[in-house]
Design a protein around this motif. Structure first.
Motif, PDB file in Angstrom:
ATOM      1  N   ALA A 155       0.820  -1.260  -0.229  1.00  0.00           N
ATOM      2  CA  ALA A 155       0.282  -0.049  -0.001  1.00  0.00           C
ATOM      3  C   ALA A 155       1.049   1.087   0.028  1.00  0.00           C
ATOM      4  O   ALA A 155       1.931   1.068   0.436  1.00  0.00           O
ATOM      5  CB  ALA A 155      -0.974  -0.047   1.182  1.00  0.00           C
ATOM      6  N   VAL A 156       0.320   2.132  -0.678  1.00  0.00           N
ATOM      7  CA  VAL A 156       1.075   3.693  -0.648  1.00  0.00           C
ATOM      8  C   VAL A 156       0.314   4.681  -0.099  1.00  0.00           C
ATOM      9  O   VAL A 156      -1.172   4.330  -0.359  1.00  0.00           O
ATOM     10  CB  VAL A 156       1.683   4.118  -2.006  1.00  0.00           C
ATOM     11  CG1 VAL A 156       2.331   2.789  -2.521  1.00  0.00           C
ATOM     12  CG2 VAL A 156       0.654   4.265  -3.059  1.00  0.00           C
ATOM     13  N   GLY A 168       4.701   7.390   1.908  1.00  0.00           N
ATOM     14  CA  GLY A 168       4.811   6.281   2.846  1.00  0.00           C
ATOM     15  C   GLY A 168       4.440   4.971   1.846  1.00  0.00           C
ATOM     16  O   GLY A 168       3.393   5.136   1.202  1.00  0.00           O
ATOM     17  N   VAL A 169       4.988   3.894   2.445  1.00  0.00           N
ATOM     18  CA  VAL A 169       4.613   2.579   1.892  1.00  0.00           C
ATOM     19  C   VAL A 169       4.507   1.654   2.903  1.00  0.00           C
ATOM     20  O   VAL A 169       5.213   1.871   3.980  1.00  0.00           O
ATOM     21  CB  VAL A 169       5.779   2.262   0.808  1.00  0.00           C
ATOM     22  CG1 VAL A 169       5.695   0.832   0.468  1.00  0.00           C
ATOM     23  CG2 VAL A 169       5.948   3.185  -0.222  1.00  0.00           C
ATOM     24  N   VAL A 174      -0.402   2.707  -9.287  1.00  0.00           N
ATOM     25  CA  VAL A 174      -1.007   3.889  -8.678  1.00  0.00           C
ATOM     26  C   VAL A 174      -1.140   4.783  -9.724  1.00  0.00           C
ATOM     27  O   VAL A 174      -2.023   5.415  -9.883  1.00  0.00           O
ATOM     28  CB  VAL A 174       0.031   4.702  -7.871  1.00  0.00           C
ATOM     29  CG1 VAL A 174      -0.667   5.802  -7.236  1.00  0.00           C
ATOM     30  CG2 VAL A 174       0.260   3.745  -6.443  1.00  0.00           C
ATOM     31  N   ALA A 175      -0.188   4.868 -10.780  1.00  0.00           N
ATOM     32  CA  ALA A 175      -0.257   5.587 -12.259  1.00  0.00           C
ATOM     33  C   ALA A 175      -1.864   5.201 -12.949  1.00  0.00           C
ATOM     34  O   ALA A 175      -2.385   6.122 -13.488  1.00  0.00           O
ATOM     35  CB  ALA A 175       0.784   5.430 -12.973  1.00  0.00           C
ATOM     36  N   TRP A 176      -1.767   3.545 -13.021  1.00  0.00           N
ATOM     37  CA  TRP A 176      -2.933   3.561 -13.783  1.00  0.00           C
ATOM     38  C   TRP A 176      -4.209   3.927 -13.042  1.00  0.00           C
ATOM     39  O   TRP A 176      -5.243   4.183 -13.524  1.00  0.00           O
ATOM     40  CB  TRP A 176      -3.296   1.845 -13.668  1.00  0.00           C
ATOM     41  CG  TRP A 176      -4.489   1.264 -14.072  1.00  0.00           C
ATOM     42  CD1 TRP A 176      -4.486   0.990 -15.615  1.00  0.00           C
ATOM     43  CD2 TRP A 176      -5.639   0.975 -13.565  1.00  0.00           C
ATOM     44  NE1 TRP A 176      -5.915   0.581 -15.938  1.00  0.00           N
ATOM     45  CE2 TRP A 176      -6.424   0.674 -14.556  1.00  0.00           C
ATOM     46  CE3 TRP A 176      -6.113   1.211 -12.231  1.00  0.00           C
ATOM     47  CZ2 TRP A 176      -7.871   0.370 -14.279  1.00  0.00           C
ATOM     48  CZ3 TRP A 176      -7.501   0.890 -11.926  1.00  0.00           C
ATOM     49  CH2 TRP A 176      -8.401   0.648 -12.988  1.00  0.00           C
ATOM     50  N   LEU A 177      -4.268   3.785 -11.531  1.00  0.00           N
ATOM     51  CA  LEU A 177      -5.499   4.434 -10.947  1.00  0.00           C
ATOM     52  C   LEU A 177      -5.467   5.725 -11.217  1.00  0.00           C
ATOM     53  O   LEU A 177      -6.641   6.372 -11.446  1.00  0.00           O
ATOM     54  CB  LEU A 177      -5.499   4.183  -9.463  1.00  0.00           C
ATOM     55  CG  LEU A 177      -6.250   4.619  -8.640  1.00  0.00           C
ATOM     56  CD1 LEU A 177      -7.820   3.838  -8.595  1.00  0.00           C
ATOM     57  CD2 LEU A 177      -5.862   4.710  -6.861  1.00  0.00           C
ATOM     58  N   ALA A 178      -4.797   6.453 -11.130  1.00  0.00           N
ATOM     59  CA  ALA A 178      -4.720   8.081 -11.304  1.00  0.00           C
ATOM     60  C   ALA A 178      -5.265   8.378 -12.666  1.00  0.00           C
ATOM     61  O   ALA A 178      -6.108   9.182 -12.843  1.00  0.00           O
ATOM     62  CB  ALA A 178      -3.363   8.791 -11.172  1.00  0.00           C
ATOM     63  N   VAL A 206      -4.927   6.677   0.769  1.00  0.00           N
ATOM     64  CA  VAL A 206      -4.284   5.064   0.654  1.00  0.00           C
ATOM     65  C   VAL A 206      -4.693   4.581  -0.538  1.00  0.00           C
ATOM     66  O   VAL A 206      -5.816   4.357  -0.961  1.00  0.00           O
ATOM     67  CB  VAL A 206      -4.461   4.434   2.024  1.00  0.00           C
ATOM     68  CG1 VAL A 206      -4.004   3.129   1.616  1.00  0.00           C
ATOM     69  CG2 VAL A 206      -4.042   5.173   3.221  1.00  0.00           C
ATOM     70  N   VAL A 207      -3.675   3.819  -1.328  1.00  0.00           N
ATOM     71  CA  VAL A 207      -3.929   3.116  -2.282  1.00  0.00           C
ATOM     72  C   VAL A 207      -3.161   1.764  -2.161  1.00  0.00           C
ATOM     73  O   VAL A 207      -2.163   1.562  -1.884  1.00  0.00           O
ATOM     74  CB  VAL A 207      -3.342   3.697  -3.752  1.00  0.00           C
ATOM     75  CG1 VAL A 207      -3.519   3.090  -4.863  1.00  0.00           C
ATOM     76  CG2 VAL A 207      -3.798   4.989  -3.849  1.00  0.00           C
TER      77      VAL A 207
END
Length: 261
Positions: free
Chosen positions: A109-110, A134-135, A209-213, A228-229
């Motif tokens: 998670a990030v 954070g990770v 995360v880039a795909w989600l954005a 949080v992702v």
């Protein structure tokens, strides 16, 4: 999708969960015809859940590994919303009886530290990196309601908030190693049950995360500071069938535990 149809579909999902019905495809005339329709329904369904589970605090990205895509017979990632009351800290206890069927997914998670700018162009991992603060090691709680994986309707799955039932997080590390080669190991009562690497998540968790954005941008939304992702599982979903303690360790910087009862 017409708002009336999306709302009807969302109400039917809520009723199915309350009645603990097996997951099946949404029925016509409210069955989603496109992935956009599915996210329209998801938006309405999440809105119904907020009264009980609080506001959106992040997202899950699912089906980010070849293993999970093969398991579900789907060739692309999917997204869902994480709600406030469904966020648990390491050491939490969850009850199988609270789910149609509980599954555990072992993830990285990030936490986003600054808003990711909206853009019409696809977002890249390089664009995401400066916005990650954070990770952590994480376990997603999924509820597949005993779905038939041999006859799985991805559009209905997405409509059903991509099956997110909660997340369990370790402490977030402010510094972390290169995430591509990082090994993650899962155990049940201290016995190994699976492992995977950061690269199993679309090549690198920041690609997820880039795909989600990019997906959020396409719908006029974006990633915000503090969210949080959940970037996706490094291994196949585990379905607990008895009381047990589960642990997921990311080599060098993260450990998360959950007790299943």
């Amino acid at each position: 999708m017409e708002d009336v149809a999306a709302r009807r579909a969302a109400q039917s999902l809520l009723a199915a969960h309350k009645a603990n019905l097996q997951f099946t495809s949404l029925a016509s005339p409210d069955k989603p015809a496109t992935i956009s329709d599915a996210y329209d329904i998801q938006d309405r369904y999440v809105a119904l859940l907020r009264g009980e589970h609080g506001e959106a605090v992040g997202y899950k990205v699912g089906l980010t590994s070849a293993t999970m895509q093969k398991f579900c017979g789907i060739d692309h990632p999917i997204a869902g919303v994480v709600l406030a009351s469904r966020v648990h800290q390491s050491g939490a206890t969850v009850r199988r009886a609270d789910f149609g069927r509980l599954g555990l997914e072992f993830e990285i998670a990030v936490r986003i530290k600054s808003d990711v700018p909206l853009t019409a162009a696809p977002v890249t991992a390089e664009m995401i990196a400066p916005h990650v603060g954070g990770v952590s090691a994480a376990i997603e709680l999924v509820d597949d309601r005993n779905a038939d994986y041999g006859n799985l309707d991805v559009l209905s799955l997405v409509s059903d908030n991509s099956w997110n039932g909660g997340i369990v997080l370790s402490e977030f590390a402010a510094k972390w190693p290169d995430l591509e080669p990082v090994m993650g190991r899962a155990t049940r009562d201290d016995v190994d049950i699976g492992e995977g690497h950061g690269r199993d998540i679309l090549g690198h968790p920041f690609n997820s995360v880039a795909w989600l954005a990019t997906q959020l941008n396409s719908r006029g939304a974006g990633l915000k500071a503090g969210q949080v992702v959940m970037t996706g599982s490094v291994m196949k979903t585990v379905f607990p069938d008895s009381d047990a303690s589960y642990r997921f360790v990311l080599d060098g910087f993260g450990v998360v535990d959950v007790q299943v009862r």
